[in-house]
Design a protein around this motif. Sequence first.
Motif, PDB file in Angstrom:
ATOM      1  N   ALA A 234      64.699 -40.123 -28.267  1.00  0.00           N
ATOM      2  CA  ALA A 234      65.066 -40.002 -29.681  1.00  0.00           C
ATOM      3  C   ALA A 234      64.740 -41.289 -30.431  1.00  0.00           C
ATOM      4  N   ARG A 235      64.965 -42.411 -29.778  1.00  0.00           N
ATOM      5  CA  ARG A 235      64.676 -43.699 -30.409  1.00  0.00           C
ATOM      6  C   ARG A 235      63.166 -43.862 -30.633  1.00  0.00           C
ATOM      7  N   PHE A 236      62.379 -43.418 -29.665  1.00  0.00           N
ATOM      8  CA  PHE A 236      60.927 -43.503 -29.818  1.00  0.00           C
ATOM      9  C   PHE A 236      60.458 -42.601 -30.970  1.00  0.00           C
ATOM     10  N   THR A 237      61.034 -41.414 -31.061  1.00  0.00           N
ATOM     11  CA  THR A 237      60.707 -40.501 -32.158  1.00  0.00           C
ATOM     12  C   THR A 237      61.057 -41.131 -33.504  1.00  0.00           C
ATOM     13  N   LEU A 238      62.205 -41.811 -33.552  1.00  0.00           N
ATOM     14  CA  LEU A 238      62.613 -42.499 -34.773  1.00  0.00           C
ATOM     15  C   LEU A 238      61.619 -43.608 -35.109  1.00  0.00           C
ATOM     16  N   SER A 239      61.162 -44.329 -34.091  1.00  0.00           N
ATOM     17  CA  SER A 239      60.186 -45.394 -34.321  1.00  0.00           C
ATOM     18  C   SER A 239      58.897 -44.830 -34.913  1.00  0.00           C
ATOM     19  N   GLU A 240      58.427 -43.709 -34.380  1.00  0.00           N
ATOM     20  CA  GLU A 240      57.216 -43.071 -34.921  1.00  0.00           C
ATOM     21  C   GLU A 240      57.431 -42.668 -36.381  1.00  0.00           C
ATOM     22  N   ALA A 241      58.622 -42.121 -36.668  1.00  0.00           N
ATOM     23  CA  ALA A 241      58.919 -41.691 -38.027  1.00  0.00           C
ATOM     24  C   ALA A 241      58.954 -42.871 -38.985  1.00  0.00           C
ATOM     25  N   LEU A 242      59.593 -43.947 -38.564  1.00  0.00           N
ATOM     26  CA  LEU A 242      59.678 -45.140 -39.410  1.00  0.00           C
ATOM     27  C   LEU A 242      58.295 -45.724 -39.688  1.00  0.00           C
ATOM     28  N   GLY A 244      55.495 -44.133 -39.687  1.00  0.00           N
ATOM     29  CA  GLY A 244      54.800 -43.225 -40.583  1.00  0.00           C
ATOM     30  C   GLY A 244      55.240 -43.376 -42.025  1.00  0.00           C
ATOM     31  N   LYS A 245      56.489 -43.772 -42.226  1.00  0.00           N
ATOM     32  CA  LYS A 245      57.011 -43.988 -43.580  1.00  0.00           C
ATOM     33  C   LYS A 245      56.691 -45.382 -44.108  1.00  0.00           C
ATOM     34  N   GLY A 246      56.002 -46.191 -43.274  1.00  0.00           N
ATOM     35  CA  GLY A 246      55.610 -47.535 -43.709  1.00  0.00           C
ATOM     36  C   GLY A 246      56.568 -48.636 -43.337  1.00  0.00           C
ATOM     37  N   ASP A 247      57.677 -48.285 -42.662  1.00  0.00           N
ATOM     38  CA  ASP A 247      58.660 -49.289 -42.240  1.00  0.00           C
ATOM     39  C   ASP A 247      58.264 -49.807 -40.856  1.00  0.00           C
ATOM     40  N   VAL A 248      57.211 -50.630 -40.822  1.00  0.00           N
ATOM     41  CA  VAL A 248      56.687 -51.119 -39.549  1.00  0.00           C
ATOM     42  C   VAL A 248      57.698 -52.018 -38.853  1.00  0.00           C
ATOM     43  N   ALA A 249      58.377 -52.853 -39.617  1.00  0.00           N
ATOM     44  CA  ALA A 249      59.378 -53.751 -39.031  1.00  0.00           C
ATOM     45  C   ALA A 249      60.498 -52.948 -38.363  1.00  0.00           C
ATOM     46  N   GLY A 250      60.986 -51.922 -39.055  1.00  0.00           N
ATOM     47  CA  GLY A 250      62.035 -51.088 -38.488  1.00  0.00           C
ATOM     48  C   GLY A 250      61.566 -50.354 -37.242  1.00  0.00           C
ATOM     49  N   ALA A 251      60.314 -49.891 -37.273  1.00  0.00           N
ATOM     50  CA  ALA A 251      59.750 -49.196 -36.113  1.00  0.00           C
ATOM     51  C   ALA A 251      59.666 -50.135 -34.915  1.00  0.00           C
ATOM     52  N   MET A 252      59.262 -51.374 -35.167  1.00  0.00           N
ATOM     53  CA  MET A 252      59.183 -52.361 -34.082  1.00  0.00           C
ATOM     54  C   MET A 252      60.555 -52.629 -33.487  1.00  0.00           C
ATOM     55  N   ASP A 253      61.555 -52.714 -34.327  1.00  0.00           N
ATOM     56  CA  ASP A 253      62.912 -52.985 -33.830  1.00  0.00           C
ATOM     57  C   ASP A 253      63.366 -51.895 -32.862  1.00  0.00           C
ATOM     58  N   GLU A 254      63.077 -50.647 -33.194  1.00  0.00           N
ATOM     59  CA  GLU A 254      63.468 -49.551 -32.302  1.00  0.00           C
ATOM     60  C   GLU A 254      62.712 -49.626 -30.973  1.00  0.00           C
ATOM     61  N   LEU A 275      51.817 -52.239 -29.681  1.00  0.00           N
ATOM     62  CA  LEU A 275      50.507 -52.857 -29.895  1.00  0.00           C
ATOM     63  C   LEU A 275      49.772 -52.195 -31.059  1.00  0.00           C
ATOM     64  N   LYS A 276      49.964 -50.902 -31.204  1.00  0.00           N
ATOM     65  CA  LYS A 276      49.355 -50.192 -32.328  1.00  0.00           C
ATOM     66  C   LYS A 276      49.959 -50.667 -33.644  1.00  0.00           C
ATOM     67  N   LEU A 277      51.261 -50.924 -33.630  1.00  0.00           N
ATOM     68  CA  LEU A 277      51.919 -51.415 -34.839  1.00  0.00           C
ATOM     69  C   LEU A 277      51.481 -52.831 -35.183  1.00  0.00           C
ATOM     70  N   PHE A 278      51.191 -53.643 -34.163  1.00  0.00           N
ATOM     71  CA  PHE A 278      50.634 -54.968 -34.436  1.00  0.00           C
ATOM     72  C   PHE A 278      49.311 -54.821 -35.196  1.00  0.00           C
ATOM     73  N   GLU A 279      48.526 -53.848 -34.784  1.00  0.00           N
ATOM     74  CA  GLU A 279      47.247 -53.581 -35.436  1.00  0.00           C
ATOM     75  C   GLU A 279      47.465 -53.134 -36.876  1.00  0.00           C
ATOM     76  N   VAL A 280      48.461 -52.279 -37.079  1.00  0.00           N
ATOM     77  CA  VAL A 280      48.783 -51.797 -38.423  1.00  0.00           C
ATOM     78  C   VAL A 280      49.237 -52.936 -39.315  1.00  0.00           C
ATOM     79  N   ALA A 281      50.108 -53.802 -38.798  1.00  0.00           N
ATOM     80  CA  ALA A 281      50.642 -54.913 -39.593  1.00  0.00           C
ATOM     81  C   ALA A 281      49.581 -55.954 -39.908  1.00  0.00           C
ATOM     82  N   GLY A 282      48.573 -56.053 -39.059  1.00  0.00           N
ATOM     83  CA  GLY A 282      47.530 -57.045 -39.272  1.00  0.00           C
ATOM     84  C   GLY A 282      47.664 -58.202 -38.309  1.00  0.00           C
ATOM     85  N   ALA A 283      46.539 -58.603 -37.742  1.00  0.00           N
ATOM     86  CA  ALA A 283      46.563 -59.630 -36.695  1.00  0.00           C
ATOM     87  C   ALA A 283      47.162 -60.951 -37.163  1.00  0.00           C
ATOM     88  N   THR A 284      47.003 -61.270 -38.449  1.00  0.00           N
ATOM     89  CA  THR A 284      47.467 -62.571 -38.941  1.00  0.00           C
ATOM     90  C   THR A 284      48.815 -62.499 -39.657  1.00  0.00           C
TER      91      THR A 284
END
Length: 301
Positions: A234-242, A244-254, A275-284
Amino acid sequence: MDQPQADADIPYDLIKDGSDAQFMADVMEVSKTVPVIVDFWAPWCGPCKQLGPALENVVRKAAGKVRMVKINVDENPGISGQLQVRSIPAVFAFKDGKPVDAFNGALPESQLQAFVDKLTGDMDIGKEVKQLVARAENSLELGDMGGAAQDFAAALGLEQTNPEALGGMARVYLANDDIEGAKGVLEMVTPEDQDHQAIAGVRAAIDLAQNAPSDDDMAPLRATVTANPADMDARFTLSEALSGKGDVAGAMDELFVILETELNWKEQKARKMLLKLFEVAGATSELTAKGRRRLSSLLFR
């Protein structure tokens, strides 16, 4: 009524008042030997009074490499009408008898300097683009979408296919829930830049956004995790949802909750998502830097 000037001693032939009747002589002909900037203004225009002196200062510092002609649109509506000027101040740059650049509104002097430097060939375009992209990235992280869009657009005005600027502009669209707009920006990416990290990150973000749940679906997901904190699925599903809504920081926390419980959960599913979220957020990005440090502490504990 003359527009306010930065210095009354500015030479007449460097900065002068123009008219429809003299436009051919003052602008078109002169621009065949030296670039000419035309400032369309009016006495009642507040932003014009801000822009005029600042632009004159920059033109004067160019030491003859560029000329400036000021045209009062109230007294001379002809040329401004031909150029389809809809609002003032409006500034056009002419070179070799043709308009080559333009902008509207009162810009800060640093941007005016860049405008003139580009016109005269004194600009280090690569350096300027990097500075604009860096400032835009900072605005993006602070949530200033307007500032980010303005600087990304300015960078693209200097280098139309710059991958960092294109990727950044696409992320601005995504932040405004405009997936199609983001896809449209990516259509301008050159074949050789398709695998650039800035572009790959946006493509990953688009993939996540396309599968994002509705706002109504978010509350039950959160409620499930709150009621069953040990339910990692359920937590992983929540992370995917977050994400997708653009809350990358919240998704990482989960995801980190999962990783802190079981580093190799489901054949590293959470780690791969991180690692995919790191790519989304940007390497720098600072978010990625903090995330990588946090992941390293788990890997080497």
